[in-house]
Scaffold this active site. Structure first.
Site, PDB file in Angstrom:
ATOM      1  N   HIS A   1      -3.184 -11.846   4.899  1.00  0.00           N
ATOM      2  CA  HIS A   1      -3.355 -10.752   5.871  1.00  0.00           C
ATOM      3  C   HIS A   1      -4.670 -10.773   6.637  1.00  0.00           C
ATOM      4  O   HIS A   1      -5.017  -9.793   7.284  1.00  0.00           O
ATOM      5  CB  HIS A   1      -3.214  -9.384   5.161  1.00  0.00           C
ATOM      6  CG  HIS A   1      -1.834  -9.133   4.637  1.00  0.00           C
ATOM      7  ND1 HIS A   1      -1.578  -8.919   3.314  1.00  0.00           N
ATOM      8  CD2 HIS A   1      -0.644  -9.064   5.261  1.00  0.00           C
ATOM      9  CE1 HIS A   1      -0.272  -8.733   3.132  1.00  0.00           C
ATOM     10  NE2 HIS A   1       0.314  -8.837   4.310  1.00  0.00           N
TER      11      HIS A   1
ATOM     12  N   ASP B   1       3.278  -9.356   9.336  1.00  0.00           N
ATOM     13  CA  ASP B   1       3.985  -9.327   8.058  1.00  0.00           C
ATOM     14  C   ASP B   1       4.933  -8.122   8.012  1.00  0.00           C
ATOM     15  O   ASP B   1       6.099  -8.259   7.665  1.00  0.00           O
ATOM     16  CB  ASP B   1       2.948  -9.252   6.926  1.00  0.00           C
ATOM     17  CG  ASP B   1       3.559  -9.440   5.554  1.00  0.00           C
ATOM     18  OD1 ASP B   1       4.665  -9.990   5.468  1.00  0.00           O
ATOM     19  OD2 ASP B   1       2.927  -9.035   4.562  1.00  0.00           O
TER      20      ASP B   1
ATOM     21  N   CYS C   1       0.843  -1.191   0.000  1.00  0.00           N
ATOM     22  CA  CYS C   1       0.000   0.000   0.000  1.00  0.00           C
ATOM     23  C   CYS C   1       0.880   1.242   0.000  1.00  0.00           C
ATOM     24  O   CYS C   1       2.035   1.196   0.420  1.00  0.00           O
ATOM     25  CB  CYS C   1      -0.871   0.023   1.234  1.00  0.00           C
ATOM     26  SG  CYS C   1      -1.923  -1.416   1.309  1.00  0.00           S
TER      27      CYS C   1
ATOM     28  N   TYR D   1      -5.265 -13.362  -4.284  1.00  0.00           N
ATOM     29  CA  TYR D   1      -4.791 -12.886  -2.978  1.00  0.00           C
ATOM     30  C   TYR D   1      -5.559 -13.524  -1.819  1.00  0.00           C
ATOM     31  O   TYR D   1      -6.767 -13.326  -1.688  1.00  0.00           O
ATOM     32  CB  TYR D   1      -4.949 -11.363  -2.958  1.00  0.00           C
ATOM     33  CG  TYR D   1      -4.663 -10.664  -1.646  1.00  0.00           C
ATOM     34  CD1 TYR D   1      -3.555 -10.989  -0.860  1.00  0.00           C
ATOM     35  CD2 TYR D   1      -5.490  -9.639  -1.206  1.00  0.00           C
ATOM     36  CE1 TYR D   1      -3.297 -10.316   0.322  1.00  0.00           C
ATOM     37  CE2 TYR D   1      -5.241  -8.953  -0.025  1.00  0.00           C
ATOM     38  CZ  TYR D   1      -4.142  -9.301   0.729  1.00  0.00           C
ATOM     39  OH  TYR D   1      -3.890  -8.628   1.900  1.00  0.00           O
TER      40      TYR D   1
END
Ligand code: ADP
Ligand code: SF4
Length: 695
Positions: free
Chosen positions: A171, A264, A29, A168
């Site tokens: 997370h 992460d 991001c 994906y």
């Protein structure tokens, strides 16, 4: 290139494509996204120019039911989004890299505040953000719809010229991950129950993505192999491995990491070892023949070589190391290892995304500025007419300003009052957990010491007269700020008046090694950013009786943005620090030190009720507000004309106290703007992306 690093520059096949080397910028991001597409394209292209073989987008919303507003992620809802995305693919291709897109449906992680669409999840569940919404269990028909949205997004991604298309599941932030996780997916149909059933949707989506991707695109699978929640979550040794085994040869590439985002993107404060994900992901290459990319703040070329040689991964994945130094691959290729600007693991980059503004980086002040200011991390305009410059103060602002002025070719005199260089960055790096922050100092001091056009003087507290005597006409004052010892801060606008027998300390005292003789110790944190919590953790090993008083409702609330707040609070609680949230601090009303009332005690004052409680106190550490060090600047200003000082600039914390990242940025900006055309400096601060009025 040093031969031992040549393995890092071997081309690697990803499905039908070949990556030019093993450097892979994984999705991250950046607060640019669909809101600032030109800035986004320029930032990603800079990584390609810096030698990365693959450059990825951030999460890209595939449908209005995955709307992450107000955060600025990427968007591919329909064909109108393609031109903005093509800005990136064109720019990245031009610099010789492959462009990857992380398609995402965020399920119960997407609040849909803009679209007002219903929220989807495998089972009924609350949104995992603090908004008053719940997601509903998807019907079989809705699962089919989701698959169609994903297929359509793959077609659009292909049309936008992406080379690698992501599926994906990571997370704990994406629908495909939610289907895998047994605590979120409690379905009893063919999409729930056994792991095979929970993997069904992921397999279907992967197969469909591969089919549409065809012969020109590769398909990457991003998967969090471990949630780092022990038996309460998915673990690499059990279901994490089983998922990889079930899908092993399907994708063209495995991009594996740990979940959630705070694990992460762990900070150095709580995860000091670079390469900290290795033990979780190293099984993956034993299970699949497809190339594997892994992450974990990998900046050291020796560590990279070892990870490849040991068969842990095929690609060196990086988000933060590529932010701190977009030219990391090139520097390794050109044997300029010492010039690598290493990530310090502070997560200021993450904080920008979490506050919905463009990315910034403590180490790399050009990050996010590639388009709007035209800044390049490795290039800066050569000097014009002036020859000599004086930088006063060698904190992060002074060091960065001096470094960039030296790069421009000026002669730089750097004067520092202390016997060492680094100012607050050096001081803070001596506190528990912040050791890696020293890299801000080391990288710059190393470069300055290499340069013949730089003279560095320590133990040199300059007075205004001495500055005038030096007869250097261009002066940058980076004298920083000191923490106040009177308690003034966000909440207390009157000074505190501690009673007799209370010794008062500031963060500067503690960082200078001037420690309280004894407890009980009260730490009053009205700053509420990070330092109060850091100091409490630092001191908790030395003092048994610490009370942490703060008007905030949690410890260091700002560290939510750096993904650390829960860790900070847990660390203090484990260390036995007494937490007193929602309280300001005051003295005993009408306390009379001479009469002994208010002697050796302070009072907490509830921010809601005003109720007071007395706390014993021998030592009081005030973390409240800073006072700018501007005496020298004011004196120089008053004599600027008579002393014929042409340029006099106040920069960094002395101009506006903030984060170390802000000070570095201010130093960089001042060096760039020096001798720039007045019109350039005076025009609008930077280029803006104005919304088109075409519908
Ligand atoms: P910033 O974050 O803006 O770089 P810091 O507080 O980290 O600010 O650094 C300011 C530095 O300036 C400190 O190292 C301090 O010792 C130094 N300094 C302050 N006044 C003078 C002075 N008169 N002459 C030289 N150095 C000074
Ligand atoms: Fe690393 Fe901090 Fe820069 Fe993020 S902001 S890339 S964590 S140095």
């Amino acid at each position: 290139m040093n031969d031992k690093y040549s393995i890092l520059f071997e081309p690697v096949k990803i499905g039908p494509l070949t990556a030019r080397n093993r450097f892979y910028q994984v999705p991250h991001c950046c607060g640019l996204g669909h809101v600032r597409p030109q800035a986004h394209a320029a930032m990603r292209a800079m990584k390609a120019e810096g030698g990365w073989a693959v450059v990825s987008t951030e999460e890209t919303e595939i449908h209005p039911s995955s709307d992450l507003s107000p955060y600025a992620e990427q968007r591919i809802w329909d064909e109108h989004d393609i031109p903005a995305l093509r800005l990136m693919t064109n720019a990245v291709h031009e610099k010789g890299a492959l462009a990857a897109i992380e398609l995402a449906h965020n399920g119960a992680h997407a609040p849909n505040l803009l679209s007002r669409a219903p929220l989807f999840a495998p089972s009924d569940i609350s949104l995992d953000l603090a908004h008053p919404r719940q997601a509903r269990a998807m019907s079989i028909r809705e699962i089919g719809e989701f698959r169609r949205w994903h297929r359509d997004a793959v077609r659009r991604a292909r049309d936008a010229d992406f080379d690698i298309i992501y599926v994906y599941a990571g997370h704990r932030m994406s629908l495909l991950h939610h289907f895998l996780l047994s605590d979120i997916n409690t379905r009893t149909d063919e999409y729930g129950g056994s792991l095979e059933n929970r993997t069904r949707l992921l397999r279907e989506v992967l197969e469909e993505t591969l089919e549409i991707a065809g012969d020109n695109c590769a398909v990457a699978m991003r998967f969090a192999v471990d949630e780092m929640r022990g038996a309460d979550g998915m673990q690499a040794a059990e279901e994490g491995r089983a998922v990889v085994e079930l899908l092993a040869e399907l994708p063209d590439l495995w991009d594996v990491n740990v979940s959630d985002w705070s694990n992460d993107s762990a900070t150095t404060r709580y995860q000091p070892s670079d390469g900290y994900q290795t033990s979780y992901i190293e099984f993956v290459k034993q299970v699949t023949s497809k190339p594997v990319v892994g992450v974990g703040r990998l900046s050291s070329p020796d560590q990279m070589v070892s990870l490849i040689k040991r068969g842990v991964m095929d690609f060196i994945g990086a988000a933060r190391p590529s932010i701190a130094d977009p030219f990391l691959p090139k520097k390794i290729a050109e044997n300029r290892i010492d010039e690598i600007r290493e990530c310090i693991g502070c997560n200021i980059c993450v904080a920008a995304d979490n506050t919905g503004v463009p990315i910034r980086c403590t180490q790399n002040p050009t990050m996010g500025e590639e388009w709007r200011r035209g800044w390049h991390p490795e290039r800066i305009e050569a000097k014009r007419h002036e020859q000599s410059t004086l930088v006063i103060g060698a904190g992060p602002a002074g060091l960065e300003c001096a470094t960039q002025l030296a790069r421009r070719g000026y002669h730089v005199t750097l004067a520092e009052a202390a016997d060492n260089l680094g100012g607050r960055a050096l001081a803070e790096s001596g506190l528990k957990g912040l050791g890696a922050w020293r890299r801000v100092v080391d990288n710059r001091v190393y470069e300055l010491r290499q340069r013949a056009n730089v003279d560095i003087y320590t133990d040199s507290a300059l007075s205004a007269e001495q500055v005038v005597e030096l007869a250097i006409k261009n002066v940058f004052v980076a004298t920083g700020a000191k923490w106040l010892g009177n308690g003034l801060g966000r909440s207390n606008r009157q000074p505190l008046t501690p009673g007799k027998n209370i010794s008062v300390f500031t963060p500067d005292d503690i960082m200078a090694g001037n420690l309280p003789a004894d407890g009980p110790l009260i730490i009053y944190d009205d700053d509420q950013i990070y330092l109060g919590g850091v100091l409490a953790e630092h001191l908790s090993a030395m003092y048994a009786d610490i009370s942490f008083v703060t008007p905030a409702s949690v410890v260091s609330p700002w560290t939510e943005h750096t993904l650390e707040q829960e860790r900070v609070q847990a660390a203090l609680m484990h260390a036995g620090v007494q937490l007193k949230p929602n309280c300001t601090l005051g003295s005993v009303p009408g306390g009379d030190a001479a009469a002994g009332s208010g002697d050796g005690v302070m009072q907490t004052i509830c921010t809601y009720t005003g109720n007071r409680h007395t706390l014993p106190c021998a030592s009081l550490l005030l973390v409240t507000e800073r006072c700018r060090e501007i005496t020298l600047y004011d004196e120089l200003k008053s004599m600027q004309d008579t002393a014929a000082i042409r340029t006099l600039e106040l920069i960094g914390d002395a101009a506006s106290p903030g984060l170390i990242a802000d000070a570095v940025y201010a130093g960089h900006l001042a060096a760039r703007d020096f001798e720039a055309d007045a019109a350039v400096v005076e025009r609008a601060l930077f280029r803006r992306e104005i919304i088109s009025l075409k519908s």
